[in-house]
Design an enzyme around this catalytic site. Structure first.
Site, mmCIF file in Angstrom:
data_model
loop_
_atom_site.group_PDB
_atom_site.id
_atom_site.type_symbol
_atom_site.label_atom_id
_atom_site.label_comp_id
_atom_site.label_asym_id
_atom_site.label_seq_id
_atom_site.Cartn_x
_atom_site.Cartn_y
_atom_site.Cartn_z
ATOM 1 N N PHE A 195 44.473 39.821 37.220
ATOM 2 C CA PHE A 195 44.538 38.758 38.050
ATOM 3 C C PHE A 195 43.857 37.292 37.024
ATOM 4 O O PHE A 195 42.728 37.679 36.670
ATOM 5 C CB PHE A 195 43.746 38.800 39.427
ATOM 6 C CG PHE A 195 43.832 37.644 40.338
ATOM 7 C CD1 PHE A 195 44.963 37.137 41.010
ATOM 8 C CD2 PHE A 195 43.156 36.224 40.162
ATOM 9 C CE1 PHE A 195 45.183 36.362 41.787
ATOM 10 C CE2 PHE A 195 42.892 35.560 40.863
ATOM 11 C CZ PHE A 195 44.088 35.351 41.785
ATOM 12 N N LYS A 204 35.059 29.226 38.565
ATOM 13 C CA LYS A 204 34.289 29.757 39.606
ATOM 14 C C LYS A 204 32.797 29.181 39.572
ATOM 15 O O LYS A 204 32.413 28.074 39.964
ATOM 16 C CB LYS A 204 34.320 31.336 39.999
ATOM 17 C CG LYS A 204 35.748 31.684 40.229
ATOM 18 C CD LYS A 204 35.883 33.028 40.944
ATOM 19 C CE LYS A 204 37.473 33.128 41.458
ATOM 20 N NZ LYS A 204 38.233 33.969 40.604
ATOM 21 N N ASP A 209 39.051 36.580 30.011
ATOM 22 C CA ASP A 209 38.959 35.876 31.161
ATOM 23 C C ASP A 209 37.976 36.144 31.987
ATOM 24 O O ASP A 209 37.504 37.285 32.839
ATOM 25 C CB ASP A 209 40.286 36.154 31.974
ATOM 26 C CG ASP A 209 40.205 35.181 33.337
ATOM 27 O OD1 ASP A 209 39.286 34.927 33.834
ATOM 28 O OD2 ASP A 209 41.282 35.443 34.039
HETATM 29 C C1 LIG Z 1 39.832 33.498 40.577
HETATM 30 C C2 LIG Z 1 40.153 33.922 38.998
HETATM 31 C C3 LIG Z 1 41.009 33.095 38.330
HETATM 32 C C4 LIG Z 1 41.772 31.829 39.192
HETATM 33 O O1 LIG Z 1 40.726 31.003 39.381
HETATM 34 P P1 LIG Z 1 41.212 29.536 40.511
HETATM 35 O O2 LIG Z 1 40.068 28.822 40.342
HETATM 36 O O3 LIG Z 1 41.359 30.563 41.775
HETATM 37 O O4 LIG Z 1 42.365 29.157 39.840
HETATM 38 C C5 LIG Z 1 41.226 33.641 37.022
HETATM 39 N N1 LIG Z 1 41.024 34.423 36.330
HETATM 40 C C6 LIG Z 1 39.916 35.576 37.285
HETATM 41 C C7 LIG Z 1 39.383 36.606 36.628
HETATM 42 C C8 LIG Z 1 39.718 35.175 38.612
HETATM 43 O O5 LIG Z 1 38.939 36.015 39.254
#
Ligand SMILES: *Cc1c(COP(=O)(O)O)cnc(C)c1O
Length: 413
Positions: free
Chosen positions: A143, A257, A228
């Site tokens: 994700f 985040k 990520d």
């Molecule tokens: C939440 C998330 C994203 C995307 O972040 P947004 O601020 O919602 O666009 C990307 N990578 C990971 C691993 C995430 O948990």
């Protein structure tokens, strides 16, 4: 719960907001620390932390102070000019993560898009991949956000359905399988994009040594390793970065985040100079990315992480929470997994679905949300204490007490 059906705010959201979420029927109006209050004055413990964005707790005094002080001075000027906040924020960010350069954005998805653009351009300009041929290896179950490019490499059918055509350029391998990564690499491979722990994928922890092996493979094939850590980063898993558990330093790092302190959308792509230097003025940008308000809040958020106490708290209390969940010993619990305060409890759907479990938890004063159908997520603010963990465990235990005992599938004779 029935009392909420007639709630004005729920009715308004349902009437005017796109139905792209299925919220639990609670209307939140206030938060402090690990606690949230609804519009009727009921208190709940936040075990969701806005998908790990609220690591420092709600209405954190130091962060709200940094936000309000800066908002009165300067907020948004765009990067058409320098500000007296951005450089200081990025210096602290690079120094703490041992990366050389940072490109500030807002949402996590934008920072992932930035990573993809950087990796491709690096492949063309530095690695010598023929124009238009660069590929990026991703993991099944990933994700990384919701833009069309990102959902284009998702393995989740619903994330993609109806949103194509997708532009390609991605190769998918099983998560946790370093040999599969190596087999997927070709001379056109620019990067390997990976979450150290898959968050939305169901809190999936790869085998010990996986990240180290991936690091070695990427180095050997001159492929960028891009982690990520939008969800796993900034203390959540018990270290500043989840990569730190294996002593791995990636070539590219995506943060978001919690970087905004639970107050703003602040994200960044970090990399070596060799990678970041592929960007020239005009190549890429964002109107709000790196604004002075975001920089001031991000700077303070990093300061709160700097002594490592929050990460240590996440490590210690995550262990307490996982052990407490396992000690419940209910036959519906298939697995409790995770690192630090990023925890998933996998339930047997023949006994109770994760959504139904979350609805019952809410009635016991705990807010959480399912990921997929079977996993209940426990990711409280990192400021949580022992007593609060035990309060949560008692409430979770009570929910298991009320579940009608159905023989779990596969264990019946
Ligand atoms: C939440 C998330 C994203 C995307 O972040 P947004 O601020 O919602 O666009 C990307 N990578 C990971 C691993 C995430 O948990």
């Amino acid at each position: 719960m029935n009392a909420r059906i007639g709630n004005l705010h729920i009715a308004l959201e349902q009437r005017y907001c796109a139905h792209n979420y299925a919220p639990l029927p609670v209307v939140l109006s206030r938060g402090h620390g690990v606690w949230l209050w609804d519009d009727q004055g009921h208190r709940y413990m936040d075990m969701m932390s806005a998908y790990s964005a609220v690591s420092f707790g709600h209405a954190n005094v130091a962060l709200v102070e940094a936000l309000t002080q800066q908002a009165q001075r300067l907020s948004v000027t765009s990067r058409a000019f320098y500000s007296d906040r951005l450089g200081l924020f990025l210096q602290r960010l690079c120094e703490m993560t041992a990366m050389e350069r940072a490109l500030p954005m807002n949402s996590g998805a934008e920072a992932v898009e930035t990573a993809i653009k950087a990796a491709r351009k690096w492949a063309y300009k530095r690695k010598g991949v023929a124009d238009g041929r660069a590929r990026i290896v991703v993991c099944r179950g990933n994700f990384a956000g919701r833009t069309t490019t990102i959902v284009g490499f998702s393995s989740e059918a619903q994330y993609r359905d109806g949103f194509g055509p997708f532009d390609g350029g991605f190769d998918s391998v099983p998560f946790g399988d370093a040999a599969a990564l190596e087999a997927a690499i070709t001379p056109d491979t620019a990067a390997f994009l990976v979450e150290p722990i898959q968050g939305e994928g169901g809190i999936i922890v790869p085998p010990e040594g996986y990240l180290r092996q991936c690091r070695e493979i990427c180095t050997r094939h001159r492929v960028l390793m891009i982690c990520d850590e939008v969800q796993t980063g900034l203390g959540r898993t018990g270290r500043l970065l989840a990569c730190d558990h294996e002593g791995v330093r990636p070539d590219g790092l995506v943060l978001g985040k919690a970087l905004g302190g639970g107050l703003l959308a602040v994200s960044a792509f970090l990399a070596s100079s060799e990678v970041m230097d592929v960007f020239s003025p005009g190549d890429h940008g964002s109107t709000f990315g790196g604004n002075a308000l975001a920089a001031a809040v991000g700077f303070k958020a990093l300061e709160l992480l700097q002594d490592g106490a929050l990460a240590a708290n996440a490590e210690r209390l995550g262990k307490r929470l996982r052990e407490g969940l396992r000690a419940i010993g209910h036959p519906a619990i298939r697995e409790v997994r995770g690192k630090g305060l990023l925890i998933g409890m996998d339930l047997d759907p023949h006994v109770i679905g994760a959504r139904a479990f979350c609805e019952r938890l809410m009635a016991h004063g705990i807010l959480s949300k399912e990921t997929h159908e079977t996993v209940v997520r426990f990711a409280p603010p990192l400021v949580i204490d022992d007593e609060q963990i035990d309060t949560a465990l008692r409430a979770i235990g009570e929910v298991f007490h009320e579940i009608p005992l159905v023989q779990p599938q596969g264990e019946s004779t």
